[in-house]
Design a protein around this motif. Structure first.
Motif, PDB file in Angstrom:
ATOM      1  N   GLU A 146      84.911 -61.236  -5.257  1.00 55.45           N
ATOM      2  CA  GLU A 146      85.547 -60.726  -4.045  1.00 55.45           C
ATOM      3  C   GLU A 146      85.236 -61.624  -2.846  1.00 55.45           C
ATOM      4  O   GLU A 146      86.102 -61.843  -1.993  1.00 55.45           O
ATOM      5  CB  GLU A 146      85.083 -59.292  -3.777  1.00 55.45           C
ATOM      6  CG  GLU A 146      85.661 -58.267  -4.737  1.00 55.45           C
ATOM      7  CD  GLU A 146      87.182 -58.304  -4.777  1.00 55.45           C
ATOM      8  OE1 GLU A 146      87.804 -58.348  -3.698  1.00 55.45           O
ATOM      9  OE2 GLU A 146      87.740 -58.298  -5.893  1.00 55.45           O
ATOM     10  N   MET A 147      84.007 -62.137  -2.769  1.00 55.92           N
ATOM     11  CA  MET A 147      83.660 -63.048  -1.682  1.00 55.92           C
ATOM     12  C   MET A 147      84.469 -64.339  -1.789  1.00 55.92           C
ATOM     13  O   MET A 147      84.882 -64.921  -0.780  1.00 55.92           O
ATOM     14  CB  MET A 147      82.163 -63.351  -1.703  1.00 55.92           C
ATOM     15  CG  MET A 147      81.282 -62.160  -1.352  1.00 55.92           C
ATOM     16  SD  MET A 147      79.513 -62.491  -1.602  1.00 55.92           S
ATOM     17  CE  MET A 147      79.216 -63.737  -0.331  1.00 55.92           C
ATOM     18  N   LYS A 175      87.463 -64.649  -3.087  1.00 53.88           N
ATOM     19  CA  LYS A 175      88.870 -64.379  -2.789  1.00 53.88           C
ATOM     20  C   LYS A 175      89.174 -64.367  -1.295  1.00 53.88           C
ATOM     21  O   LYS A 175      90.336 -64.451  -0.897  1.00 53.88           O
ATOM     22  CB  LYS A 175      89.282 -63.036  -3.399  1.00 53.88           C
ATOM     23  CG  LYS A 175      89.424 -63.061  -4.911  1.00 53.88           C
ATOM     24  CD  LYS A 175      89.845 -61.687  -5.408  1.00 53.88           C
ATOM     25  CE  LYS A 175      90.027 -61.670  -6.907  1.00 53.88           C
ATOM     26  NZ  LYS A 175      90.411 -60.317  -7.401  1.00 53.88           N
ATOM     27  N   ARG A 176      88.150 -64.256  -0.463  1.00 56.26           N
ATOM     28  CA  ARG A 176      88.378 -64.265   0.980  1.00 56.26           C
ATOM     29  C   ARG A 176      89.065 -65.549   1.437  1.00 56.26           C
ATOM     30  O   ARG A 176      89.695 -65.585   2.491  1.00 56.26           O
ATOM     31  CB  ARG A 176      87.048 -64.138   1.724  1.00 56.26           C
ATOM     32  CG  ARG A 176      86.317 -62.822   1.510  1.00 56.26           C
ATOM     33  CD  ARG A 176      84.964 -62.868   2.184  1.00 56.26           C
ATOM     34  NE  ARG A 176      84.158 -61.678   1.917  1.00 56.26           N
ATOM     35  CZ  ARG A 176      82.902 -61.522   2.303  1.00 56.26           C
ATOM     36  NH1 ARG A 176      82.320 -62.502   2.997  1.00 56.26           N
ATOM     37  NH2 ARG A 176      82.229 -60.430   2.024  1.00 56.26           N
ATOM     38  N   THR A 225      97.155 -65.908   1.599  1.00 58.51           N
ATOM     39  CA  THR A 225      97.700 -64.562   1.556  1.00 58.51           C
ATOM     40  C   THR A 225      99.221 -64.602   1.655  1.00 58.51           C
ATOM     41  O   THR A 225      99.797 -65.508   2.263  1.00 58.51           O
ATOM     42  CB  THR A 225      97.143 -63.697   2.694  1.00 58.51           C
ATOM     43  OG1 THR A 225      97.420 -64.335   3.953  1.00 58.51           O
ATOM     44  CG2 THR A 225      95.639 -63.514   2.540  1.00 58.51           C
ATOM     45  N   GLU A 261      95.097 -60.898   8.891  1.00 61.39           N
ATOM     46  CA  GLU A 261      94.642 -61.080   7.516  1.00 61.39           C
ATOM     47  C   GLU A 261      93.697 -59.968   7.082  1.00 61.39           C
ATOM     48  O   GLU A 261      92.736 -60.191   6.347  1.00 61.39           O
ATOM     49  CB  GLU A 261      93.978 -62.448   7.337  1.00 61.39           C
ATOM     50  CG  GLU A 261      94.931 -63.602   7.601  1.00 61.39           C
ATOM     51  CD  GLU A 261      94.285 -64.962   7.422  1.00 61.39           C
ATOM     52  OE1 GLU A 261      93.041 -65.044   7.423  1.00 61.39           O
ATOM     53  OE2 GLU A 261      95.021 -65.951   7.261  1.00 61.39           O
ATOM     54  N   ARG A 285      91.537 -58.255   8.791  1.00 63.49           N
ATOM     55  CA  ARG A 285      90.203 -58.227   9.394  1.00 63.49           C
ATOM     56  C   ARG A 285      90.113 -57.300  10.612  1.00 63.49           C
ATOM     57  O   ARG A 285      89.029 -56.953  11.045  1.00 63.49           O
ATOM     58  CB  ARG A 285      89.779 -59.647   9.795  1.00 63.49           C
ATOM     59  CG  ARG A 285      89.648 -60.567   8.590  1.00 63.49           C
ATOM     60  CD  ARG A 285      89.109 -61.922   9.005  1.00 63.49           C
ATOM     61  NE  ARG A 285      88.953 -62.764   7.842  1.00 63.49           N
ATOM     62  CZ  ARG A 285      89.882 -63.589   7.385  1.00 63.49           C
ATOM     63  NH1 ARG A 285      91.035 -63.692   8.004  1.00 63.49           N
ATOM     64  NH2 ARG A 285      89.686 -64.321   6.311  1.00 63.49           N
ATOM     65  N   LEU A 300      82.858 -65.838   7.938  1.00 63.66           N
ATOM     66  CA  LEU A 300      82.969 -65.464   6.531  1.00 63.66           C
ATOM     67  C   LEU A 300      81.931 -66.190   5.671  1.00 63.66           C
ATOM     68  O   LEU A 300      81.359 -65.611   4.749  1.00 63.66           O
ATOM     69  CB  LEU A 300      84.377 -65.776   6.020  1.00 63.66           C
ATOM     70  CG  LEU A 300      85.510 -64.885   6.543  1.00 63.66           C
ATOM     71  CD1 LEU A 300      86.853 -65.434   6.090  1.00 63.66           C
ATOM     72  CD2 LEU A 300      85.332 -63.457   6.058  1.00 63.66           C
TER      73      LEU A 300
END
Length: 238
Positions: free
Chosen positions: A11-12, A14-15, A19, A159, A161, A187
């Motif tokens: 998951e980290m 994929k940041r 998108t 995005e 956030r 991030l």
């Protein structure tokens, strides 16, 4: 007792994937295998870790992407041990990112079709087409939501956030005119053991900024600090 340092999760990783709506290249929407590394990139930053055993399928690297990342990896391998510097040495932007107007800070929205133009962004009246002012020619309206709202999706303006980072820049000590976008600095600071190395640069151009962390590597493309960003960096934090 042996202490195990945390590792970067899928998951980290994929940041840093592109998108939908931000980039038309669908093959950047998920991590990909490139020369033994599981890599995520959106064209501005690349992060690579050892492959993770995961249920979801990972697309094979496409040739153009592999060709683009290979020289970045070669540049990264040329960084000597003495050049690596702690993340805390970066001169972080003092400003607080403003709340996203589209999602009102939630990071989530729902989308409905504009009834005025029936989703076309324009309408026909007396034989002539007119731009739809009701939806600013978008053909749809976006409404703030929560992750639990039916049909909610991540807000494209921020995005997902909830805040807008455009123009906020983190500086590198000793390097003028170039930095890295503050949203990437924020991030990446969650990555265990994160470090950076000064890129090759001149007054007129700058190479990718090498980064490393426990279990992986990466690079961030530099951000040209404009006069507007210079003024913003000197402004007091909100």
């Amino acid at each position: 007792m042996t202490t195990h340092m945390p590792t970067v999760t899928l998951e980290m990783l994929k940041r840093f994937c592109a998108t939908e709506g931000d980039d038309p290249r669908e093959y950047l929407y998920a991590p990909m295998l490139i020369k033994g590394w599981l890599c995520a990139t959106n064209g501005h930053v690349v992060v690579g870790i050892a492959p993770i055993d995961a249920a979801e399928a990972v697309p094979a690297a496409l040739t153009p992407i592999a060709k683009g990342i290979s020289p970045i990896r070669q540049m990264w391998e040329q960084v000597t041990e003495g050049q690596w510097r702690p993340w805390t040495e970066l001169d972080r932007c003092p400003q607080t990112p403003p709340t996203c107007d589209c999602c009102q800070g939630s990071g989530w929205v729902t989308v409905t079709q504009c009834n005025h133009c029936e989703g076309e962004g324009e309408f026909l009246h007396l034989g002539l087409y007119y731009e739809c002012k009701n939806c600013d020619q978008q053909g749809a309206h976006w409404h703030p939501a929560t992750p639990q709202t039916p049909a909610a999706m991540p807000c494209q303006d921020c995005e997902g956030r909830g805040t807008v980072w455009a123009g906020l820049v983190t500086r590198m000590p000793g390097i003028q005119h170039y930095g890295l976008q503050e949203r990437y600095a924020t991030l990446l600071q969650d990555y265990p053991g994160i470090e950076w190395a000064p890129p090759r640069h001149t007054d007129t151009e700058c190479g990718a900024i090498p980064i490393r962390f426990h279990g992986g590597w990466g690079a961030v493309m530099p951000y040209r600090i404009t006069a507007k960003a210079e003024a913003g960096a000197k402004a007091p934090s909100a």
